[in-house]
Design a protein around this motif. Structure first.
Motif, PDB file in Angstrom:
ATOM      1  N   ARG A 134      11.177  10.149  69.390  1.00 28.94           N
ATOM      2  CA  ARG A 134      12.444  10.882  69.269  1.00 28.94           C
ATOM      3  C   ARG A 134      12.840  10.921  67.803  1.00 28.94           C
ATOM      4  O   ARG A 134      12.952   9.901  67.164  1.00 28.94           O
ATOM      5  N   VAL A 142       9.451  18.201  74.376  1.00 28.81           N
ATOM      6  CA  VAL A 142       9.624  18.026  75.808  1.00 28.81           C
ATOM      7  C   VAL A 142      10.854  18.802  76.286  1.00 28.81           C
ATOM      8  O   VAL A 142      10.878  19.303  77.395  1.00 28.81           O
ATOM      9  N   GLU A 143      11.838  18.882  75.424  1.00 32.40           N
ATOM     10  CA  GLU A 143      13.108  19.527  75.784  1.00 32.40           C
ATOM     11  C   GLU A 143      13.718  20.111  74.516  1.00 32.40           C
ATOM     12  O   GLU A 143      13.334  19.732  73.414  1.00 32.40           O
ATOM     13  N   PRO A 144      14.672  21.018  74.635  1.00 29.87           N
ATOM     14  CA  PRO A 144      15.358  21.533  73.445  1.00 29.87           C
ATOM     15  C   PRO A 144      16.138  20.418  72.740  1.00 29.87           C
ATOM     16  O   PRO A 144      16.417  19.372  73.324  1.00 29.87           O
ATOM     17  N   VAL A 166      18.986  18.156  71.546  1.00 27.98           N
ATOM     18  CA  VAL A 166      20.243  17.765  72.164  1.00 27.98           C
ATOM     19  C   VAL A 166      20.966  16.835  71.197  1.00 27.98           C
ATOM     20  O   VAL A 166      20.436  15.771  70.849  1.00 27.98           O
TER      21      VAL A 166
END
Length: 69
Positions: free
Chosen positions: A24, A54-56, A58
């Motif tokens: 991260r 994995v994801e936008p 945040v």
């Protein structure tokens, strides 16, 4: 070639022992443009080494994975 192809990828600067390694990045800690640029350079190295998101993003955090070797 997609970000998930690992056959011709250079070695990763981050090591892991699982099938997928997760990392991260925290961009909200940058207090000036030089710090932000350093984080972006690290992300370019990660992309070249075969990491994918994995994801936008945040709240200034990016979660990426890559296949472990």
């Amino acid at each position: 070639m997609t970000g998930r192809d690992v056959a011709a990828q250079p070695p990763s600067p981050w090591k892991g022992f699982e099938h997928e390694t997760r990392h991260r990045w925290q961009l909200d800690s940058a207090t000036d443009l030089s710090e932000a640029a350093a984080i972006l350079r690290e992300l370019v190295v990660a992309h070249t080494a075969g990491w994918w998101l994995v994801e936008p993003m945040v709240n200034g955090h990016l979660l990426a994975v890559r296949a472990s070797r």
